[in-house]
Structure formats: structure tokens, C-alpha cells
Write a protein that holds these residues in place. Structure first.
Motif, mmCIF file in Angstrom:
data_model
loop_
_atom_site.group_PDB
_atom_site.id
_atom_site.type_symbol
_atom_site.label_atom_id
_atom_site.label_comp_id
_atom_site.label_asym_id
_atom_site.label_seq_id
_atom_site.Cartn_x
_atom_site.Cartn_y
_atom_site.Cartn_z
ATOM 1 N N GLU A 118 0.885 -1.249 -0.223
ATOM 2 C CA GLU A 118 -0.068 -0.024 0.494
ATOM 3 C C GLU A 118 0.632 1.101 -0.502
ATOM 4 O OE1 GLU A 118 -2.430 -2.939 3.179
ATOM 5 O OE2 GLU A 118 -0.389 -2.672 2.573
ATOM 6 N N CYS A 119 1.765 1.478 0.894
ATOM 7 C CA CYS A 119 2.757 2.326 0.740
ATOM 8 C C CYS A 119 3.246 2.815 -1.031
ATOM 9 C CB CYS A 119 4.397 2.116 1.467
ATOM 10 S SG CYS A 119 5.412 3.525 1.967
ATOM 11 N N ARG A 120 3.948 1.815 -1.596
ATOM 12 C CA ARG A 120 4.328 1.916 -2.551
ATOM 13 C C ARG A 120 3.765 2.558 -3.639
ATOM 14 N NH1 ARG A 120 9.229 0.081 -3.048
ATOM 15 N NH2 ARG A 120 10.213 -1.327 -1.711
ATOM 16 N N GLY A 121 1.562 1.827 -3.671
ATOM 17 C CA GLY A 121 1.062 2.105 -4.413
ATOM 18 C C GLY A 121 0.630 3.709 -4.142
ATOM 19 N N LEU A 122 0.885 4.244 -2.541
ATOM 20 C CA LEU A 122 0.528 6.248 -2.291
ATOM 21 C C LEU A 122 1.987 6.488 -2.794
ATOM 22 C CD1 LEU A 122 -1.319 7.557 -0.890
ATOM 23 C CD2 LEU A 122 0.327 7.540 0.936
ATOM 24 N N ALA A 123 2.750 6.161 -3.162
ATOM 25 C CA ALA A 123 3.991 6.831 -3.373
ATOM 26 C C ALA A 123 3.777 6.801 -4.848
ATOM 27 C CB ALA A 123 5.287 6.190 -2.953
ATOM 28 N N ARG A 124 3.505 5.824 -5.986
ATOM 29 C CA ARG A 124 3.912 5.826 -7.276
ATOM 30 C C ARG A 124 2.352 7.135 -7.650
ATOM 31 N NH1 ARG A 124 4.240 -0.098 -6.771
ATOM 32 N NH2 ARG A 124 6.261 -0.153 -7.382
ATOM 33 N N ALA A 125 1.229 7.089 -6.540
ATOM 34 C CA ALA A 125 0.896 7.815 -7.123
ATOM 35 C C ALA A 125 0.429 9.150 -6.360
ATOM 36 C CB ALA A 125 -0.994 7.940 -6.299
ATOM 37 N N ALA A 126 0.785 9.798 -5.834
ATOM 38 C CA ALA A 126 1.794 11.018 -4.908
ATOM 39 C C ALA A 126 2.908 11.671 -6.410
ATOM 40 C CB ALA A 126 2.450 10.821 -3.931
ATOM 41 N N VAL A 127 3.573 10.319 -6.733
ATOM 42 C CA VAL A 127 4.768 11.469 -7.468
ATOM 43 C C VAL A 127 4.320 11.699 -9.262
ATOM 44 C CG1 VAL A 127 6.673 10.892 -9.184
ATOM 45 C CG2 VAL A 127 6.452 9.955 -6.166
ATOM 46 N N ARG A 128 2.410 10.779 -9.841
ATOM 47 C CA ARG A 128 2.446 10.978 -10.458
ATOM 48 C C ARG A 128 1.246 12.268 -10.789
ATOM 49 N NH1 ARG A 128 1.020 6.011 -10.514
ATOM 50 N NH2 ARG A 128 -1.079 6.757 -10.379
ATOM 51 N N LEU A 129 1.308 13.313 -9.016
ATOM 52 C CA LEU A 129 0.258 13.925 -9.045
ATOM 53 C C LEU A 129 -1.414 13.070 -9.115
ATOM 54 C CD1 LEU A 129 2.391 17.089 -9.603
ATOM 55 C CD2 LEU A 129 2.299 16.224 -7.509
ATOM 56 N N ASP A 130 -1.873 12.396 -8.852
ATOM 57 C CA ASP A 130 -2.639 11.839 -9.248
ATOM 58 C C ASP A 130 -3.638 12.101 -8.452
ATOM 59 O OD1 ASP A 130 -5.381 10.260 -10.212
ATOM 60 O OD2 ASP A 130 -4.381 8.095 -10.319
ATOM 61 N N ALA A 131 -4.481 13.286 -7.833
ATOM 62 C CA ALA A 131 -5.328 13.543 -6.514
ATOM 63 C C ALA A 131 -6.060 11.890 -6.213
ATOM 64 C CB ALA A 131 -5.331 14.636 -6.358
ATOM 65 N N PRO A 132 -7.084 11.708 -7.505
ATOM 66 C CA PRO A 132 -8.033 10.890 -7.373
ATOM 67 C C PRO A 132 -7.688 9.633 -6.431
ATOM 68 C CG PRO A 132 -9.011 12.393 -9.061
ATOM 69 C CD PRO A 132 -6.718 12.590 -9.130
ATOM 70 N N ALA A 133 -6.271 8.920 -7.232
ATOM 71 C CA ALA A 133 -5.725 7.483 -6.856
ATOM 72 C C ALA A 133 -5.331 7.724 -4.869
ATOM 73 C CB ALA A 133 -4.608 7.034 -7.414
ATOM 74 N N VAL A 134 -4.633 8.836 -4.801
ATOM 75 C CA VAL A 134 -3.652 9.371 -3.806
ATOM 76 C C VAL A 134 -5.475 9.341 -2.859
ATOM 77 C CG1 VAL A 134 -2.739 11.048 -2.177
ATOM 78 C CG2 VAL A 134 -1.779 10.887 -4.493
ATOM 79 N N GLU A 135 -6.562 10.161 -3.636
ATOM 80 C CA GLU A 135 -7.628 9.689 -1.631
ATOM 81 C C GLU A 135 -8.227 8.731 -1.505
ATOM 82 O OE1 GLU A 135 -11.719 12.011 -2.942
ATOM 83 O OE2 GLU A 135 -10.461 13.647 -2.640
ATOM 84 N N ASP A 136 -8.480 7.569 -3.281
ATOM 85 C CA ASP A 136 -8.938 6.709 -3.168
ATOM 86 C C ASP A 136 -8.163 5.520 -1.993
ATOM 87 O OD1 ASP A 136 -11.014 7.184 -4.094
ATOM 88 O OD2 ASP A 136 -10.805 6.391 -5.957
ATOM 89 N N LEU A 137 -7.256 5.470 -2.650
ATOM 90 C CA LEU A 137 -5.907 5.196 -1.683
ATOM 91 C C LEU A 137 -5.482 5.402 -0.171
ATOM 92 C CD1 LEU A 137 -3.065 4.447 -4.152
ATOM 93 C CD2 LEU A 137 -4.734 3.458 -4.086
ATOM 94 N N LEU A 138 -5.661 6.387 -0.344
ATOM 95 C CA LEU A 138 -5.597 6.759 1.570
ATOM 96 C C LEU A 138 -7.164 6.487 2.272
ATOM 97 C CD1 LEU A 138 -4.329 10.218 1.351
ATOM 98 C CD2 LEU A 138 -3.683 8.114 2.743
#
Length: 345
Positions: free
Chosen positions: A121-141
């Protein structure tokens, strides 16, 4: 769309085959994105269970990881998908490493974060944050906090990702400030979306007052503490960042809290005289005066705790200390360290 092979029996699936949701969390994308990639670019799973359930093997995930790395570098999705499919071999790790070498980059790509050995989950959140993919960051959190709870999610997913962003920022100048700001904002929002247990509103126990020291702007750790205490049904009064000293004194007198948690990220904001003065405040009616336990948290406090205060170490142990105080236990003033970091710092 690539032709899908015949669906194997469920018992024939590899033990490591993952659901779409699990793969989405690992990659830091939404399940809708994975289905869209399969539909548009033919980069779907090789296996399905009986029926329509997708099951992703390690080779499938390796292709998706390569596609994510390429799109993070600015490669159009269609081209990234073609490259990912072209490099698929029996040894998916070797294929992914070869693609990275052809791109002239270290494994993980130049924008990857230095995470080390962490949860998927940590790697997924990091990848989404680096992409500035706000919807994915929100869903993952939201998914991580819902599945793990605020304490485990903070300690094992959110905090390691925040620290990795900070290290990347320190090594890359100002280039990753936007990643830190986006991730911090969404972490704060996700923590505030956690609803306290119903008993928190009805509790006869005096509240716990949470505040940053005057001048301290880093409030995420005590926001995590507020969410964790609310989950335990303990009433909280959150005052957030940079509460002025006079306002802190007034809040203590007006609310009569069982405990006051004062957070300081840096030595410049850790006001030891303020902590001692708050510990000396008495409140309540004449003849029935009370005082609050003062708990200091954060790396800014450095060594020993000021007189009449106690140091918190780690979010998990901090919650237990506060729960004990709410149950009537006396604070172990001057207690020594119980862990390497203060309240999840």
C-alpha cells in the motif's frame, strides 16, 4: 483487445494471483484505471477465475509496473502499454530491468521514491503521489485507513511515504515540493473524514486537548492522533497548528481537559517554559480545582521532558498513554523513551 485465454479452474490459479483491487492499491491507481487500460490498450490479466473475476499474476503486475514507470516519465499511455507488452517474458523481473536500462534509468525510474522494505500500500501511495494523481491518492488513503485503522495506516503506510517524499525533496532541490504538498493535503483530508466512535460525543470523560506549539505549522501527526483517539471513543478538542500561548492557556481553563498534548516538530518551536506553565494551570470551582496532564510530542523536544510533563513516543503508545489517563491512571511524569520517534514523528 488481446484475446483472453480460456479461464482456468480457480484451484489452478497461482497462489500469488491478486484481485484487481489489490493490484490497484499496489500500483497507486484506481481499479477503474486498470479496467480502462485493459479495454483500451490490451494490457490485462492472463488469467481469470470462473466467471468474470480478474486475477493478476506476478507477470501481469510486472507489465503494469513498467507501464506506470513509463507514464510517470511522460510516455503516452498507448506507447507505454506497447513497450510493457513487448518486454513481457517468462522472467518478468528481467524484462522490467532490461526496459529500465534501455530507458537509461535506474530500476524504479528517476522519479521513484526511496521507500525500502515497505507494505504494498505504501508503494502504491507513493507512485500515485509522484504522478500527482489526486483521485488515486484520495482513494488509496481512504481504503488504507478503512482497512488498517488510523494507527497502523499512519505507522506503516502514511508516515513512510511522507518521509520518502521528504528525503526525495532534500536530494532533488525544490522539484518535489508539489508532491509533498499534495500528499500532505490529502492525508489531512482523509484523517478528518474518519468519523469518531459514537461514544466520543457522549463520553463523560474530560476531553483531550491537542495543539501545536506557537509557531509550529506541522500538524499532521496530531491530526493522526486525533483520528486514533476518536476511533477509541475518546473526546478530543483539536486546535491544530500554531496555537498562541494565551489561547492555549484560555482553552485549558475553559475545557478542563484530562490531558493536553503539545506538538513541536522543531527545536525552534518547542517552548519548554510554555509546557511547564500549562502544567501549572488549575481549573474548576474553588475547593475542587483540577489540573491537566501535559504530554509533549514531536522531535522538537529533544531530550528529557520539562518538569511536570510526560513525553509521548510513537502514535500507538501515545494512544495507550492517553487512554490510560482517560481511565483514571496517573501520568508517569518524566518517563524515559519508549521508542525512536515521538508521536509518529
Amino acid at each position: 483487445m488481446q484475446h483472453q485465454p480460456s479461464a482456468p479452474a480457480a484451484q489452478d490459479l497461482p497462489a500469488a494471483a491478486l484481485s484487481t483491487g489489490a493490484v490497484a492499491r499496489h500500483l497507486g491507481v484506481s481499479p477503474t484505471t486498470l479496467r480502462s487500460w485493459e479495454r483500451r490498450y490490451g494490457i490485462g490479466p492472463d488469467l481469470r477465475e470462473d466467471g468474470r473475476h480478474r486475477r493478476w499474476t506476478p507477470a501481469d503486475v510486472a507489465r503494469l509496473e513498467l507501464m506506470c514507470r513509463l507514464t510517470a516519465r511522460g510516455v503516452p499511455p498507448a506507447e507505454a502499454a506497447r513497450a510493457a507488452r513487448a518486454t513481457a517474458t517468462a522472467d518478468s523481473r528481467a524484462a522490467s530491468g532490461a526496459a529500465d536500462r534501455r530507458a537509461g534509468a535506474a530500476p524504479g525510474g528517476p522519479r521513484s521514491l526511496p521507500l525500502g522494505d515497505v507494505r504494498p500500500e505504501c508503494r502504491g501511495l507513493a507512485r500515485a503521489a509522484v504522478r500527482l494523481d489526486a483521485p488515486a491518492v484520495e482513494d488509496l488513503l481512504d481504503a488504507t485507513l478503512g482497512e488498517l485503522g488510523p494507527v497502523t495506516a499512519w505507522e506503516e503506510v502514511i508516515m513512510p511515504t511522507l518521509h520518502a517524499v521528504g528525503r526525495k525533496w532534500a536530494s532533488a532541490g525544490e522539484r518535489y515540493v508539489e508532491v509533498e504538498h499534495l500528499l500532505s493535503w490529502h492525508v489531512s483530508s482523509a484523517l478528518r473524514r474518519i468519523r469518531p466512535a459514537p461514544e466520543a460525543a457522549r463520553s463523560p470523560v474530560p476531553p483531550v486537548l491537542l495543539a501545536c506549539a506557537p509557531g509550529e505549522q506541522h500538524s499532521l501527526p496530531i491530526e493522526a492522533l486525533a483520528a486514533a483517539l476518536g476511533e477509541r471513543g475518546l473526546p478530543v478538542r483539536m486546535f491544530g497548528a500554531a496555537l498562541p500561548a494565551d489561547a492555549l492557556h484560555d482553552a485549558v481553563r475553559r475545557t478542563g481537559p484530562r490531558a493536553v498534548v503539545l506538538w513541536a516538530q522543531s527545536r525552534a518551536t518547542a517552548d519548554r517554559a510554555l509546557a511547564r506553565s500549562v502544567a501549572g494551570i488549575e481549573w474548576g470551582l474553588r475547593g475542587a480545582r483540577g489540573h491537566s496532564a501535559v504530554l509533549i510530542a514531536g522531535p522538537g523536544w529533544g531530550g528529557g521532558a520539562p518538569e511536570r510533563t510526560e513525553r509521548l513516543f510513537g502514535l500507538r503508545s501515545g494512544v495507550e498513554v492517553i487512554a490510560g489517563l482517560a481511565a483514571g491512571a496517573s501520568p508517569a511524569t518524566g518517563a524515559g523513551p519508549a521508542g525512536p520517534a515521538a508521536c509518529g514523528s
